[in-house]
Design a protein around this motif. Sequence first.
Motif, PDB file in Angstrom:
ATOM      1  N   ARG A  34       0.812  -1.220   0.000  1.00 10.12           N
ATOM      2  CA  ARG A  34       0.000   0.000   0.000  1.00 10.12           C
ATOM      3  C   ARG A  34       0.849   1.276   0.000  1.00 10.12           C
ATOM      4  N   LEU A  43      -0.836 -15.922   7.247  1.00 11.43           N
ATOM      5  CA  LEU A  43      -0.561 -15.299   8.549  1.00 11.43           C
ATOM      6  C   LEU A  43      -1.278 -16.000   9.718  1.00 11.43           C
ATOM      7  N   MET A  73       2.690  -6.768  15.676  1.00  5.29           N
ATOM      8  CA  MET A  73       2.965  -6.644  14.252  1.00  5.29           C
ATOM      9  C   MET A  73       4.256  -5.850  13.996  1.00  5.29           C
ATOM     10  N   GLY A  86      -8.282  -3.445  12.107  1.00  7.44           N
ATOM     11  CA  GLY A  86      -7.288  -4.497  12.275  1.00  7.44           C
ATOM     12  C   GLY A  86      -6.924  -4.740  13.736  1.00  7.44           C
ATOM     13  N   THR A  87      -6.008  -5.668  13.933  1.00 11.61           N
ATOM     14  CA  THR A  87      -5.542  -6.037  15.279  1.00 11.61           C
ATOM     15  C   THR A  87      -4.033  -5.888  15.291  1.00 11.61           C
ATOM     16  N   TYR A 103      -6.909 -13.121  11.267  1.00 14.80           N
ATOM     17  CA  TYR A 103      -6.474 -11.817  10.763  1.00 14.80           C
ATOM     18  C   TYR A 103      -7.108 -11.485   9.417  1.00 14.80           C
ATOM     19  N   HIS A 104      -6.980 -10.212   9.079  1.00 18.68           N
ATOM     20  CA  HIS A 104      -7.453  -9.585   7.842  1.00 18.68           C
ATOM     21  C   HIS A 104      -8.929  -9.186   7.983  1.00 18.68           C
ATOM     22  N   SER A 142     -10.522  -7.742  11.686  1.00 17.24           N
ATOM     23  CA  SER A 142     -10.039  -8.784  12.616  1.00 17.24           C
ATOM     24  C   SER A 142     -10.272  -8.378  14.071  1.00 17.24           C
ATOM     25  N   ASP A 179      -0.453   1.537  12.932  1.00 23.16           N
ATOM     26  CA  ASP A 179       0.380   0.691  12.076  1.00 23.16           C
ATOM     27  C   ASP A 179       0.649   1.476  10.792  1.00 23.16           C
ATOM     28  N   ASP A 239       0.656   1.629   7.282  1.00 24.87           N
ATOM     29  CA  ASP A 239       0.092   0.944   6.121  1.00 24.87           C
ATOM     30  C   ASP A 239       0.036   1.834   4.887  1.00 24.87           C
TER      31      ASP A 239
HETATM   32  C1  LIG Z   1      -3.169  -8.424   9.476  1.00 19.45           C
HETATM   33  C2  LIG Z   1      -4.168  -7.302   9.390  1.00 19.45           C
HETATM   34  O1  LIG Z   1      -3.452  -6.113   9.336  1.00 19.45           O
HETATM   35  P1  LIG Z   1      -4.007  -4.759   8.612  1.00 19.45           P
HETATM   36  O2  LIG Z   1      -4.169  -5.130   7.158  1.00 19.45           O
HETATM   37  O3  LIG Z   1      -5.283  -4.419   9.282  1.00 19.45           O
HETATM   38  O4  LIG Z   1      -2.907  -3.788   8.825  1.00 19.45           O
HETATM   39  C3  LIG Z   1      -5.078  -7.348  10.646  1.00 19.45           C
HETATM   40  O5  LIG Z   1      -4.792  -6.611  11.609  1.00 19.45           O
HETATM   41  O6  LIG Z   1      -6.020  -8.128  10.646  1.00 19.45           O
END
Ligand SMILES: C[C@H](OP(=O)(O)O)C(=O)O
Length: 210
Positions: free
Chosen positions: A15, A70, A93, A123-124, A138-139, A142, A168, A170
Amino acid sequence: MAVLVPYAAARPKTRLSDFLDSPERVSFSRAMLADVVDAVVDSGGNPTVLATEPVELDADATVEVDDRPLSTAVNDRLAAAADDGDDSTAVVMSDLALATPRVLSRFFDADGDLVVAPGRGGGTNALVVRHPEFRVDYHGTSYLDHLRVARDIGASVREFDSMRLSTDIDEPEDLVEVLLHTDGRARDWLLDAGFTVDVRKGRVGVRRER
Ligand SMILES: C[C@H](OP(=O)(O)O)C(=O)O
Ligand SMILES: Nc1nc2c(ncn2[C@@H]2O[C@H](COP(=O)(O)OP(=O)(O)OP(=O)(O)O)[C@@H](O)[C@H]2O)c(=O)[nH]1
């Protein structure tokens, strides 16, 4: 505490492709990974990087290679920890560039069968798992999925409200948070690559000068 740090080694941070080319995304994501590992170690945690392929890491962590999806890779470790009778395992993460030893040690010390640090957007970003039946999903959203899993197994949940752990890295607009709130390798990487804080627009962002 045992701390799993999942890391997508091959094609990380897609991204960010409008700002960083593929080798740069690898290099920047490695810098964030090293910062996260350093923060885990300095918080007293024992990190294992769960990587999709071998990585050379200039930081103090075991690297385990697992190229499965994952959630499968993480759940395999959670099941093994439960079998071994380990009472807690954390998952942090590798793109939590704002994580500090101080916030991580508060996070690891928080009570609950499940301690969850949500990420913005559903997300987590980090978990402490103290229930032998808990498994990740995840995803997507989540965070909500993990609350549902916890409810289904009767696990108590503590939501950990933290700007540092909810951020995070991203999207391009997240890069400014690294410049504003960190002083590790990821910030140095961005500065070396020519990124600066851009205050010309309505919302503070970044621009790249070379
Ligand atoms: C792995 C995924 O990460 P995100 O795409 O939300 O940063 C999640 O937290 O479920
Ligand atoms: N071991 C492992 N880690 C993963 C995998 N996918 C993502 N991760 C890690 O999980 C965390 C969250 O990843 P995302 O932000 O969803 O994915 P990303 O690859 O970093 O970035 P995007 O390509 O932009 O989605 C980061 O620490 C990733 O390195 C995977 O399949 N296996």
